[in-house]
Design a protein around this motif. Structure first.
Motif, PDB file in Angstrom:
ATOM      1  N   ILE A   4      49.583  52.146 -83.692  1.00  0.00           N
ATOM      2  CA  ILE A   4      50.644  53.107 -84.002  1.00  0.00           C
ATOM      3  C   ILE A   4      51.091  52.903 -85.445  1.00  0.00           C
ATOM      4  O   ILE A   4      51.032  51.770 -85.960  1.00  0.00           O
ATOM      5  N   ASP A   5      51.502  53.996 -86.111  1.00  0.00           N
ATOM      6  CA  ASP A   5      52.063  53.819 -87.443  1.00  0.00           C
ATOM      7  C   ASP A   5      53.464  53.230 -87.292  1.00  0.00           C
ATOM      8  O   ASP A   5      54.325  53.839 -86.648  1.00  0.00           O
ATOM      9  N   PRO A   6      53.706  52.033 -87.844  1.00  0.00           N
ATOM     10  CA  PRO A   6      54.971  51.342 -87.576  1.00  0.00           C
ATOM     11  C   PRO A   6      56.189  52.067 -88.153  1.00  0.00           C
ATOM     12  O   PRO A   6      57.282  51.975 -87.623  1.00  0.00           O
ATOM     13  N   ASP A   7      55.984  52.828 -89.214  1.00  0.00           N
ATOM     14  CA  ASP A   7      57.154  53.485 -89.815  1.00  0.00           C
ATOM     15  C   ASP A   7      57.515  54.779 -89.081  1.00  0.00           C
ATOM     16  O   ASP A   7      58.672  55.047 -88.816  1.00  0.00           O
ATOM     17  N   ARG A   8      56.490  55.567 -88.765  1.00  0.00           N
ATOM     18  CA  ARG A   8      56.770  56.863 -88.111  1.00  0.00           C
ATOM     19  C   ARG A   8      57.078  56.685 -86.629  1.00  0.00           C
ATOM     20  O   ARG A   8      57.840  57.424 -86.045  1.00  0.00           O
ATOM     21  N   GLY A   9      56.401  55.693 -86.010  1.00  0.00           N
ATOM     22  CA  GLY A   9      56.612  55.544 -84.570  1.00  0.00           C
ATOM     23  C   GLY A   9      55.753  56.508 -83.763  1.00  0.00           C
ATOM     24  O   GLY A   9      55.801  56.547 -82.549  1.00  0.00           O
ATOM     25  N   TRP A  10      54.965  57.310 -84.475  1.00  0.00           N
ATOM     26  CA  TRP A  10      53.992  58.200 -83.811  1.00  0.00           C
ATOM     27  C   TRP A  10      52.774  58.292 -84.729  1.00  0.00           C
ATOM     28  O   TRP A  10      52.835  57.887 -85.891  1.00  0.00           O
TER      29      TRP A  10
ATOM     30  N   GLU B 216      46.902  56.317 -92.081  1.00  0.00           N
ATOM     31  CA  GLU B 216      46.503  57.706 -91.887  1.00  0.00           C
ATOM     32  C   GLU B 216      46.260  58.383 -93.234  1.00  0.00           C
ATOM     33  O   GLU B 216      46.799  57.969 -94.263  1.00  0.00           O
ATOM     34  N   THR B 217      45.408  59.427 -93.207  1.00  0.00           N
ATOM     35  CA  THR B 217      45.277  60.327 -94.361  1.00  0.00           C
ATOM     36  C   THR B 217      45.559  61.738 -93.857  1.00  0.00           C
ATOM     37  O   THR B 217      45.570  61.975 -92.648  1.00  0.00           O
ATOM     38  N   TRP B 218      45.799  62.648 -94.780  1.00  0.00           N
ATOM     39  CA  TRP B 218      46.316  63.976 -94.399  1.00  0.00           C
ATOM     40  C   TRP B 218      45.502  65.092 -95.061  1.00  0.00           C
ATOM     41  O   TRP B 218      46.025  66.150 -95.373  1.00  0.00           O
ATOM     42  N   ALA B 219      44.188  64.865 -95.203  1.00  0.00           N
ATOM     43  CA  ALA B 219      43.354  65.840 -95.913  1.00  0.00           C
ATOM     44  C   ALA B 219      43.304  67.164 -95.152  1.00  0.00           C
ATOM     45  O   ALA B 219      43.448  68.240 -95.745  1.00  0.00           O
ATOM     46  N   ALA B 220      43.135  67.083 -93.840  1.00  0.00           N
ATOM     47  CA  ALA B 220      43.052  68.325 -93.054  1.00  0.00           C
ATOM     48  C   ALA B 220      44.367  69.096 -93.152  1.00  0.00           C
ATOM     49  O   ALA B 220      44.387  70.317 -93.289  1.00  0.00           O
TER      50      ALA B 220
ATOM     51  N   GLY C 136      47.529  63.759 -88.612  1.00  0.00           N
ATOM     52  CA  GLY C 136      46.708  62.976 -89.539  1.00  0.00           C
ATOM     53  C   GLY C 136      45.233  63.119 -89.209  1.00  0.00           C
ATOM     54  O   GLY C 136      44.858  63.479 -88.085  1.00  0.00           O
ATOM     55  N   ASP C 137      44.391  62.810 -90.189  1.00  0.00           N
ATOM     56  CA  ASP C 137      42.938  62.940 -90.017  1.00  0.00           C
ATOM     57  C   ASP C 137      42.437  62.047 -88.885  1.00  0.00           C
ATOM     58  O   ASP C 137      41.597  62.462 -88.077  1.00  0.00           O
ATOM     59  N   ARG C 138      42.967  60.819 -88.790  1.00  0.00           N
ATOM     60  CA  ARG C 138      42.525  59.920 -87.696  1.00  0.00           C
ATOM     61  C   ARG C 138      43.036  60.474 -86.354  1.00  0.00           C
ATOM     62  O   ARG C 138      42.291  60.548 -85.368  1.00  0.00           O
ATOM     63  N   ASP C 139      44.290  60.918 -86.342  1.00  0.00           N
ATOM     64  CA  ASP C 139      44.919  61.426 -85.103  1.00  0.00           C
ATOM     65  C   ASP C 139      44.190  62.656 -84.604  1.00  0.00           C
ATOM     66  O   ASP C 139      44.017  62.862 -83.393  1.00  0.00           O
ATOM     67  N   LEU C 140      43.696  63.468 -85.520  1.00  0.00           N
ATOM     68  CA  LEU C 140      42.992  64.697 -85.123  1.00  0.00           C
ATOM     69  C   LEU C 140      41.796  64.388 -84.228  1.00  0.00           C
ATOM     70  O   LEU C 140      41.462  65.158 -83.328  1.00  0.00           O
ATOM     71  N   GLY C 141      41.190  63.226 -84.456  1.00  0.00           N
ATOM     72  CA  GLY C 141      40.045  62.855 -83.614  1.00  0.00           C
ATOM     73  C   GLY C 141      40.423  62.801 -82.139  1.00  0.00           C
ATOM     74  O   GLY C 141      39.664  63.250 -81.274  1.00  0.00           O
ATOM     75  N   THR C 142      41.624  62.303 -81.882  1.00  0.00           N
ATOM     76  CA  THR C 142      42.096  62.238 -80.483  1.00  0.00           C
ATOM     77  C   THR C 142      42.295  63.638 -79.913  1.00  0.00           C
ATOM     78  O   THR C 142      41.886  63.940 -78.794  1.00  0.00           O
ATOM     79  N   HIS C 143      42.905  64.513 -80.718  1.00  0.00           N
ATOM     80  CA  HIS C 143      43.184  65.868 -80.212  1.00  0.00           C
ATOM     81  C   HIS C 143      41.900  66.659 -80.026  1.00  0.00           C
ATOM     82  O   HIS C 143      41.776  67.441 -79.081  1.00  0.00           O
ATOM     83  N   LEU C 144      40.930  66.423 -80.913  1.00  0.00           N
ATOM     84  CA  LEU C 144      39.629  67.094 -80.760  1.00  0.00           C
ATOM     85  C   LEU C 144      38.949  66.623 -79.475  1.00  0.00           C
ATOM     86  O   LEU C 144      38.461  67.417 -78.668  1.00  0.00           O
ATOM     87  N   GLN C 145      38.986  65.295 -79.236  1.00  0.00           N
ATOM     88  CA  GLN C 145      38.316  64.740 -78.049  1.00  0.00           C
ATOM     89  C   GLN C 145      39.019  65.225 -76.779  1.00  0.00           C
ATOM     90  O   GLN C 145      38.369  65.675 -75.833  1.00  0.00           O
TER      91      GLN C 145
END
Ligand code: FO1
Length: 320
Positions: free
Chosen positions: A63-69, A74-78, A94-103
Motif C-alpha cells: 500500500i502507498d503509506p502516504d495515500r492509504g490507498w 506508483e507512476t501516473w503516465a496513463a 496509478g499505472d501499477r494499480d491499473l494492472g489490478t483493475h485490468l485483471q
C-alpha cells in the motif's frame, strides 16, 4: 487449510490497519475479512473495488503509506494521457494499480465471480487470510448533498468532492437484491469471534451488515461480536465518519456508534480518551472495553487486535 474462525467486518483504511495488527497476533489462515463492496464503481470500463484493494495491498505491504490507498512507488503516465481527453482524471489510477483493475475486469468479463477473482488476486499477492467480498452482487452507495440536494456516487462524494460537502441521505442501490456469498455465511457460522473493524459505520460497515441475511447470520452465530469504535474523542482518525454521523442525525461519538450497532455487538472497544463514555456505551446494552485504539504503528495495531480478541473470548464480561 483449517476453516477461518475469526471474521472481521471491513471497510477500507482503518480495517486494513487493524488486520495488519491482527495477523501479528493470530495465524492469517484463521482470518476471514468480509469486505464492503458498495464503494465499487466501473470507471473507464474498469471494475474498481477500493476497499478490497486497500485491504489486499496493505496486507501485501504494497500500500502507498502516504495515500492509504493504491500502490507504493506508483507512476501516473496513463492518468496523464487520460487528462488530455478532458476531465477523465479526477479519480487517480496509478499505472501499477491499473494492472489490478485490468485483471479484475478481464476475469469478471470471463464470467468469474468477484469472490473468485478476489481470491485469485489475493493469492497472487501471497495473502494468507481469506479476502471475501460480502456479496458478488452489485451494491452502489449513493450520497445526497444537503446543500444542493444533488445525489452523488460514493466516489464522486469521497474523491470528487473530497467528502467536503454535507450529506442528508445515504442509500445503497441494489442492496435489497444482494445476497451474502456462501463463503461469507460459512465463515460467520463457524466463527469463534466476529470483529467489526474501526471503519466508517455509515458507508463501510452498514453496507456489509445490511446485505439481507448478514445481520441474521451474525445474530444466530455462536461467536461473540466485538466492534472497535472508529470515532475517538468525537472525531475519526481519517475520513468523513464523524461528519456523516452528525449530518445524518447520529451522535458523533463512541456512544453514538454503540447505539448504531447495539442490536448486534456484545462489546465495543473504545479509546482511552473516551473512558468517560463507558457508562453511555453500557447504557446502550454494549459492554465497553477501554484501551488505546490509535494504531500509530504495527505494535499498537497488534495490541488493539489482542485486546479485541480477548474481549471476544471473554464475551460480554466487563473489562477487568
Ligand atoms: N481516494 C482519493 O481521495 N483520491 C483518489 O484519487 C483515489 C483513487 C483511488 C483509486 C483506487 C482505489 O482503490 C482507491 C482510491 N481512493 C482514492 C480511495 C477510495 O476513494 C476509497 O473508496 C476510500 O479509501 C474510502 O474507502
Amino acid at each position: 487449510m483449517a476453516e477461518p474462525d475469526i471474521v472481521v467486518i471491513c471497510g477500507g483504511v482503518g480495517a486494513a490497519r487493524f488486520l495488519k495488527g491482527l495477523v501479528r497476533v493470530v495465524a492469517p489462515e484463521r482470518i476471514a475479512a468480509v469486505v464492503n463492496v458498495a464503494d465499487d464503481m466501473v470507471l473507464h470500463g474498469l471494475h474498481i473495488s477500493p476497499d478490497l484493494d486497500t485491504v489486499m495491498y496493505t496486507l501485501a505491504e504494497e500500500i502507498d503509506p502516504d495515500r492509504g490507498w493504491g500502490l507504493r512507488d506508483e507512476t501516473w503516465a496513463a492518468m496523464e494521457t487520460l487528462g488530455r481527453y478532458g476531465d477523465r482524471n479526477w479519480f487517480n489510477l496509478g499505472d501499477r494499480d491499473l494492472g489490478t483493475h485490468l485483471q479484475r475486469t478481464g476475469r469478471l468479463g470471463e464470467g468469474a465471480s468477484l469472490t473468485t477473482v478476489t481470491q485469485e488476486l489475493a493469492a497472487s499477492w501471497e495473502l494468507e487470510l481469506s479476502l471475501l467480498p460480502v456479496t458478488d452482487d452489485a451494491i452502489r452507495t449513493r450520497v445526497t448533498r444537503s446543500d444542493t440536494d444533488e445525489e452523488l456516487s460514493f466516489q464522486e462524494y469521497f474523491v470528487g468532492q473530497q467528502h467536503g460537502v454535507p450529506v442528508s441521505d445515504v442509500r445503497f442501490v441494489g442492496i435489497e437484491d444482494a445476497k451474502p456469498t456462501d463463503e461469507v455465511l460459512a465463515a460467520i457460522d463457524s466463527a469463534s469471534a466476529i470483529l467489526i473493524a474501526p471503519s466508517n459505520p455509515i458507508v463501510s460497515i452498514a453496507p456489509v451488515l445490511d446485505v439481507p441475511g448478514v445481520r441474521n447470520a451474525i445474530a444466530v452465530a455462536s461467536a461473540s461480536v466485538v466492534a472497535v469504535s472508529p470515532i475517538i474523542g468525537g472525531a475519526a482518525i481519517k475520513g468523513p465518519a464523524a461528519n456523516m454521523l452528525r449530518e445524518l442525525g447520529h451522535d458523533p461519538s463512541a456512544t453514538g456508534v454503540a447505539r448504531l450497532l447495539a442490536d448486534l455487538v456484545d462489546v465495543m472497544v473504545i479509546d482511552d480518551v473516551d473512558a468517560a463514555l463507558a457508562t453511555g456505551v453500557r447504557a446502550e446494552g454494549v459492554v465497553p472495553w477501554v484501551t488505546n485504539t490509535i494504531m500509530s504503528d504495527p505494535e499498537a495495531a497488534a495490541a488493539l487486535a489482542r485486546t479485541t480478541l480477548a474481549a471476544a473470548m471473554l464475551g460480554g464480561t466487563d473489562d477487568r
